[in-house]
Design an enzyme around this catalytic site. Structure first.
Site, PDB file in Angstrom:
ATOM      1  N   ASP A  17      35.855  72.556   5.962  1.00 26.26           N
ATOM      2  CA  ASP A  17      36.484  72.926   7.194  1.00 26.26           C
ATOM      3  C   ASP A  17      37.836  73.501   7.243  1.00 26.26           C
ATOM      4  O   ASP A  17      38.635  73.108   6.267  1.00 26.26           O
ATOM      5  CB  ASP A  17      36.498  71.734   8.211  1.00 26.26           C
ATOM      6  N   ASN A  65      27.263  76.456  14.791  1.00 22.03           N
ATOM      7  CA  ASN A  65      27.835  77.813  14.232  1.00 22.03           C
ATOM      8  C   ASN A  65      27.203  79.090  14.775  1.00 22.03           C
ATOM      9  O   ASN A  65      27.613  80.243  14.983  1.00 22.03           O
ATOM     10  CB  ASN A  65      27.868  77.835  12.651  1.00 22.03           C
TER      11      ASN A  65
HETATM   12  C1  FPP Z   1      34.303  75.959   8.858  1.00 20.14           C
HETATM   13  O1  FPP Z   1      35.607  76.401   9.018  1.00 20.14           O
HETATM   14  C2  FPP Z   1      33.529  76.795   7.661  1.00 20.14           C
HETATM   15  C3  FPP Z   1      32.445  77.461   8.125  1.00 20.14           C
HETATM   16  C4  FPP Z   1      31.791  77.394   9.316  1.00 20.14           C
HETATM   17  C5  FPP Z   1      31.513  78.273   7.112  1.00 20.14           C
HETATM   18  C6  FPP Z   1      31.662  77.614   5.560  1.00 20.14           C
HETATM   19  C7  FPP Z   1      31.191  78.592   4.652  1.00 20.14           C
HETATM   20  C8  FPP Z   1      31.794  79.043   3.398  1.00 20.14           C
HETATM   21  C9  FPP Z   1      32.921  78.309   2.831  1.00 20.14           C
HETATM   22  C10 FPP Z   1      30.953  79.919   2.659  1.00 20.14           C
HETATM   23  C11 FPP Z   1      30.425  79.227   1.459  1.00 20.14           C
HETATM   24  C12 FPP Z   1      29.209  79.929   0.832  1.00 20.14           C
HETATM   25  C13 FPP Z   1      28.101  79.398   0.583  1.00 20.14           C
HETATM   26  C14 FPP Z   1      27.154  80.190  -0.275  1.00 20.14           C
HETATM   27  C15 FPP Z   1      27.725  77.964   0.738  1.00 20.14           C
HETATM   28  P1  FPP Z   1      35.761  77.024  10.272  1.00 20.14           P
HETATM   29  O2  FPP Z   1      35.564  78.449  10.272  1.00 20.14           O
HETATM   30  O3  FPP Z   1      35.514  76.090  11.550  1.00 20.14           O
HETATM   31  O4  FPP Z   1      37.367  77.160  10.235  1.00 20.14           O
HETATM   32  P2  FPP Z   1      38.486  76.468  11.252  1.00 20.14           P
HETATM   33  O5  FPP Z   1      38.219  75.096  11.578  1.00 20.14           O
HETATM   34  O6  FPP Z   1      39.926  76.803  10.592  1.00 20.14           O
HETATM   35  O7  FPP Z   1      38.399  77.550  12.466  1.00 20.14           O
END
Ligand code: FPP
Length: 189
Positions: A17, A65
């Site tokens: 996250d 998501n």
């Molecule tokens: C949460 O951070 C993260 C995600 C919803 C996406 C996670 C995906 C990756 C790290 C890419 C990985 C790739 C593979 C192939 C598994 P957020 O967007 O909620 O961040 P925030 O809390 O700062 O808004």
């Protein structure tokens, strides 16, 4: 790196996250945070393997998501497609088996194919297995599991860190593993 000999979790689950907050904090376009998150995932896979962990389960996309903007969902899907391709090559090289959990029927056909190929091409690799994560780490300061492996996590040890996922370091992983090895796991007894 020295292996932490005492008590290494067989399996770790990670809620990655903080990608968008990381991008904003660096003045980058918000969605680029996910790309940094993907690069971090590649590093952490290597560190965890070196430390003696046998399985890692990451939360890449939750049902919730889908409610993000069409632009972000499309960016993430493109990133998954590209990155699974790269991760598969690396997994074959490093004898790592890739398994995807969860419902993939809503994903576009091209992405489903890349996922099926990754699973098929790594099916004979190593001792990677679907298990019950001993330890779950969530980055970015949120203190909840948000639907991540709800039943597998019932007796997991939990670690919440304020570090944003793209800034997670090898030192922090090792310190979490050391902390885990010092916990008394009673497993309900
Ligand atoms: C949460 O951070 C993260 C995600 C919803 C996406 C996670 C995906 C990756 C790290 C890419 C990985 C790739 C593979 C192939 C598994 P957020 O967007 O909620 O961040 P925030 O809390 O700062 O808004």
């Amino acid at each position: 790196m020295n292996k932490i000999e005492s008590q290494i979790p067989t399996s770790i689950g990670i809620i990655m996250d903080g990608n968008r907050r990381y991008a904003r904090s660096k003045g980058l376009p918000t969605l680029e945070g996910h790309h940094s998150g993907y690069q971090k995932l590649r590093e952490v896979l290597k560190w965890a393997k070196e430390a003696g962990v046998k399985e890692m389960i990451v939360y890449a996309f939750s049902t919730e998501n889908w409610n993000r903007t069409a632009e972000e969902v499309s960016y993430l899907m493109g990133l998954f497609r590209e990155s699974i391709h790269v991760l598969t090559k690396e997994a074959i090289r490093d004898d790592v088996r890739i398994i995807f959990l969860g419902d993939r029927t809503r994903l576009e056909a091209g992405l489903q194919k890349v996922m099926n190929d990754a699973e098929r091409e790594t099916v004979k690799c190593s001792s990677f297995k679907f298990g019950i994560p001993d330890l779950i780490i969530r980055t970015s300061g949120e203190v909840r599991l948000s639907n991540f492996l709800p039943w597998q996590s019932v007796y997991s040890e939990l670690v919440f860190t304020k570090t944003l996922w793209p800034e997670f370091s090898k030192e922090e992983l090792l310190s979490i593993l050391k902390n885990y090895s010092e916990r008394e796991r009673r497993l309900g007894k």
